[in-house]
Design a protein around this motif. Structure first.
Motif, PDB file in Angstrom:
ATOM      1  N   ILE A   2       0.761  -1.236   0.014  1.00 17.84           N
ATOM      2  CA  ILE A   2      -0.071   0.013  -0.013  1.00 17.84           C
ATOM      3  C   ILE A   2       0.927   1.178  -0.005  1.00 17.84           C
ATOM      4  O   ILE A   2       1.732   1.308   0.842  1.00 17.84           O
ATOM      5  N   LYS A   3       0.708   2.004  -1.064  1.00 16.11           N
ATOM      6  CA  LYS A   3       1.408   3.360  -0.994  1.00 16.11           C
ATOM      7  C   LYS A   3       1.078   4.236  -0.045  1.00 16.11           C
ATOM      8  O   LYS A   3      -0.173   4.326   0.365  1.00 16.11           O
ATOM      9  N   LYS A   4       2.089   5.236   0.627  1.00 11.79           N
ATOM     10  CA  LYS A   4       1.615   6.249   1.759  1.00 11.79           C
ATOM     11  C   LYS A   4       1.738   7.631   0.922  1.00 11.79           C
ATOM     12  O   LYS A   4       2.369   7.767   0.472  1.00 11.79           O
ATOM     13  N   ASN A   5       0.815   8.414   1.695  1.00 14.01           N
ATOM     14  CA  ASN A   5       0.627   9.664   1.347  1.00 14.01           C
ATOM     15  C   ASN A   5       1.648  10.464   1.882  1.00 14.01           C
ATOM     16  O   ASN A   5       1.739  10.478   2.909  1.00 14.01           O
ATOM     17  N   ILE A   6       2.793  10.848   1.105  1.00 10.33           N
ATOM     18  CA  ILE A   6       3.808  11.726   1.600  1.00 10.33           C
ATOM     19  C   ILE A   6       3.432  12.829   2.294  1.00 10.33           C
ATOM     20  O   ILE A   6       3.941  13.072   3.472  1.00 10.33           O
ATOM     21  N   LEU A   7       2.197  13.453   2.344  1.00 10.98           N
ATOM     22  CA  LEU A   7       1.792  14.642   3.135  1.00 10.98           C
ATOM     23  C   LEU A   7       1.360  14.381   4.558  1.00 10.98           C
ATOM     24  O   LEU A   7       1.550  15.212   5.299  1.00 10.98           O
ATOM     25  N   ASP A   8       1.058  12.954   4.665  1.00 10.18           N
ATOM     26  CA  ASP A   8       0.635  12.697   6.026  1.00 10.18           C
ATOM     27  C   ASP A   8       1.840  12.561   7.101  1.00 10.18           C
ATOM     28  O   ASP A   8       1.841  12.477   8.241  1.00 10.18           O
ATOM     29  N   PHE A   9       3.228  12.748   6.498  1.00 11.67           N
ATOM     30  CA  PHE A   9       4.396  12.485   7.325  1.00 11.67           C
ATOM     31  C   PHE A   9       5.125  13.879   7.796  1.00 11.67           C
ATOM     32  O   PHE A   9       4.747  14.737   7.159  1.00 11.67           O
ATOM     33  N   SER A  10       5.550  13.877   8.941  1.00 10.42           N
ATOM     34  CA  SER A  10       5.919  14.885   9.435  1.00 10.42           C
ATOM     35  C   SER A  10       7.613  14.913   8.922  1.00 10.42           C
ATOM     36  O   SER A  10       7.796  13.970   8.383  1.00 10.42           O
ATOM     37  N   TYR A  11       8.476  16.258   8.930  1.00 12.05           N
ATOM     38  CA  TYR A  11       9.689  15.963   8.404  1.00 12.05           C
ATOM     39  C   TYR A  11      10.498  14.944   8.965  1.00 12.05           C
ATOM     40  O   TYR A  11      11.250  14.136   8.250  1.00 12.05           O
ATOM     41  N   ASP A  12      10.734  14.805  10.301  1.00 13.80           N
ATOM     42  CA  ASP A  12      11.564  13.576  10.760  1.00 13.80           C
ATOM     43  C   ASP A  12      11.101  12.366  10.544  1.00 13.80           C
ATOM     44  O   ASP A  12      11.754  11.477  10.321  1.00 13.80           O
ATOM     45  N   GLU A  13       9.831  12.177  10.296  1.00 16.24           N
ATOM     46  CA  GLU A  13       9.151  10.805   9.939  1.00 16.24           C
ATOM     47  C   GLU A  13       9.677  10.596   8.554  1.00 16.24           C
ATOM     48  O   GLU A  13       9.941   9.236   8.166  1.00 16.24           O
ATOM     49  N   LEU A  14       9.489  11.396   7.591  1.00 14.26           N
ATOM     50  CA  LEU A  14       9.901  11.184   6.325  1.00 14.26           C
ATOM     51  C   LEU A  14      11.320  11.062   6.108  1.00 14.26           C
ATOM     52  O   LEU A  14      11.810  10.013   5.471  1.00 14.26           O
ATOM     53  N   VAL A  15      12.158  11.561   6.838  1.00 19.34           N
ATOM     54  CA  VAL A  15      13.550  11.375   6.843  1.00 19.34           C
ATOM     55  C   VAL A  15      13.809   9.826   7.404  1.00 19.34           C
ATOM     56  O   VAL A  15      14.620   9.161   6.727  1.00 19.34           O
ATOM     57  N   LYS A  16      13.046   9.503   8.346  1.00 20.85           N
ATOM     58  CA  LYS A  16      13.200   8.028   8.803  1.00 20.85           C
ATOM     59  C   LYS A  16      12.703   7.078   7.829  1.00 20.85           C
ATOM     60  O   LYS A  16      13.450   6.031   7.362  1.00 20.85           O
ATOM     61  N   GLU A  17      11.492   7.526   7.059  1.00 18.58           N
ATOM     62  CA  GLU A  17      11.159   6.595   5.923  1.00 18.58           C
ATOM     63  C   GLU A  17      12.017   6.434   4.913  1.00 18.58           C
ATOM     64  O   GLU A  17      12.219   5.352   4.337  1.00 18.58           O
ATOM     65  N   PHE A  61       5.209   5.840  -2.369  1.00 21.53           N
ATOM     66  CA  PHE A  61       4.493   6.964  -2.043  1.00 21.53           C
ATOM     67  C   PHE A  61       3.600   7.736  -2.900  1.00 21.53           C
ATOM     68  O   PHE A  61       3.832   7.317  -4.149  1.00 21.53           O
ATOM     69  N   TYR A  62       2.667   8.303  -2.619  1.00 28.05           N
ATOM     70  CA  TYR A  62       1.834   9.129  -3.503  1.00 28.05           C
ATOM     71  C   TYR A  62       1.844  10.689  -2.972  1.00 28.05           C
ATOM     72  O   TYR A  62       1.964  10.705  -1.762  1.00 28.05           O
ATOM     73  N   ILE A  63       1.340  11.599  -3.614  1.00 29.51           N
ATOM     74  CA  ILE A  63       1.229  12.895  -3.026  1.00 29.51           C
ATOM     75  C   ILE A  63      -0.435  13.049  -3.467  1.00 29.51           C
ATOM     76  O   ILE A  63      -0.572  13.227  -4.591  1.00 29.51           O
ATOM     77  N   SER A  64      -1.454  13.108  -2.479  1.00 30.17           N
ATOM     78  CA  SER A  64      -2.732  13.066  -2.559  1.00 30.17           C
ATOM     79  C   SER A  64      -3.230  14.650  -2.207  1.00 30.17           C
ATOM     80  O   SER A  64      -2.825  15.338  -1.310  1.00 30.17           O
ATOM     81  N   ILE A  65      -3.660  15.303  -3.336  1.00 26.82           N
ATOM     82  CA  ILE A  65      -4.117  16.720  -3.856  1.00 26.82           C
ATOM     83  C   ILE A  65      -5.710  16.321  -4.045  1.00 26.82           C
ATOM     84  O   ILE A  65      -5.974  15.742  -4.828  1.00 26.82           O
ATOM     85  N   PRO A  66      -6.412  17.125  -3.207  1.00 20.73           N
ATOM     86  CA  PRO A  66      -7.850  16.978  -3.499  1.00 20.73           C
ATOM     87  C   PRO A  66      -8.317  17.555  -4.897  1.00 20.73           C
ATOM     88  O   PRO A  66      -7.734  18.548  -5.390  1.00 20.73           O
TER      89      PRO A  66
END
Length: 344
Positions: A2-17, A61-66
């Protein structure tokens, strides 16, 4: 997978990912620069990242924009109302407003609202779910790209009660504030709440110095009970006390929102009662003539509004009549969704 929406992450979480995927930390900064500064929402258009890594990013990942499904723009002042469709087909609203010194956005925090305030169209549409941090943040990104603007003021007073989606709202605020993301000063971000007293007190310990706006709309419990069911759980004295605790800790002025309704809460005696209630608080009272609403409440006359304003000022309460925006469109939250037939 399952892909994850990159906008749901904080900066530190994204670095870890990224680190867990054996991607260099500087790739996080590059991706966020494309998203927040250049408004590019497709990895394959991020040309300073190698093709292989773009494909790799797209795999995880994906970038979810409405998706915009209705946009109304005022011919009077440029105020623009957006109705967005989310990934699951549900709809939310945002508003873009132009002022001499700022470009502001009213952002939703929930799909619908559980509070059912009588004067609010959003409450009449019911409550469906909380928004994720990414869905909150994405509203600003979508507006900026569509209208080619740089939003420099954000108010969480669209659809929903922000303090009932507390963790996700604060995560979105941190991301807006983060230098690698929106890089918006904390004092340019406001939470507008209907008075969730315990969360107001908790907000006083939030590490960012954001602004607080409280929707009081009445000078006493008798009137507030009639228009705001949440008053049964958080009566007016408790809400005001939470504001005092918040102010003692933060030293910040609190904005009090007051929707004026003809024949219900708009008389000088109500203004005097409100002034007595707010004694000892450093506040700005924002008086708002009621918008078209499900309960068919009417607006007070200019005479009543000015008398109310002057009575507050006589009591040394800072107050103002809100400058109305978008009067020729359905600019109040919930109106566009309710008008759009057949939309979830």
């Amino acid at each position: 997978m399952i892909k994850k929406n990159i906008l749901d992450f904080s900066y530190d979480e994204l670095v870890k990912e990224f680190t867990n995927l054996n991607l260099k930390k500087f790739r996080v900064d590059q991706v966020l620069d494309w998203i927040f500064k250049k408004h590019i929402f497709d990895f394959f258009e991020m040309t300073n990242i190698s093709k292989n890594e773009r494909e790799f990013l797209d795999e995880y990942f994906y970038i979810s924009i409405p998706e915009p499904i209705d946009i109304q723009e005022s011919k009077i002042d440029g105020t623009t109302k957006f109705l967005w469709k989310l990934e699951d087909g549900r709809t939310i609203e945002s508003v873009l407003l132009f002022y001499p010194n700022r470009i502001s956005a009213c952002i939703s925090s929930q799909v619908g609202c559980p509070l059912k305030c009588k004067f609010c169209s959003t409450g009449a549409s019911g409550f469906e779910r909380n928004l994720t941090p990414g869905e909150i943040v994405a509203q600003v990104l979508a507006i900026e790209k569509l209208k080619d603007v740089n939003i420099n003021n954000i108010v969480l007073m669209g659809m929903g009660e922000p303090l009932l989606n507390y963790d996700n709202v604060l995560k979105a605020i941190r991301n807006w504030n983060n230098k690698k993301m929106k890089n918006l000063g904390a004092r340019r971000i406001t939470i507008s709440t209907s008075g969730i007293a315990d969360k107001i007190e908790e907000l006083a310990d939030f590490e960012l110095d954001i602004r607080l706006s409280v929707s009081l709309h009445a000078p006493n419990n008798y009137i507030r009970d009639q228009i705001m069911p949440i008053n049964a759980k958080y009566p007016i004295e408790e809400v005001v006390q939470s504001c005092k605790i918040y102010q003692e800790k933060t030293k910040n002025r609190v904005t009090i929102e007051y929707i004026a309704i003809k024949g219900l809460n708009d008389e000088e005696k109500h203004a005097q009662e409100l002034a007595d209630l707010l004694k000892g608080l450093k506040v700005m009272v924002n008086i708002i003539p009621v918008n078209p609403n499900p309960a068919n409440y009417e607006r007070p006359s200019k005479k009543f509004l000015n008398s109310f304003l002057n009575k507050l000022k006589e009591n040394n309460i800072e107050a103002t009549l809100r400058i109305e925006k978008g009067t020729d469109i359905d600019a109040a939250c919930g109106q566009l969704k309710m008008r759009k037939k057949g939309v979830k």
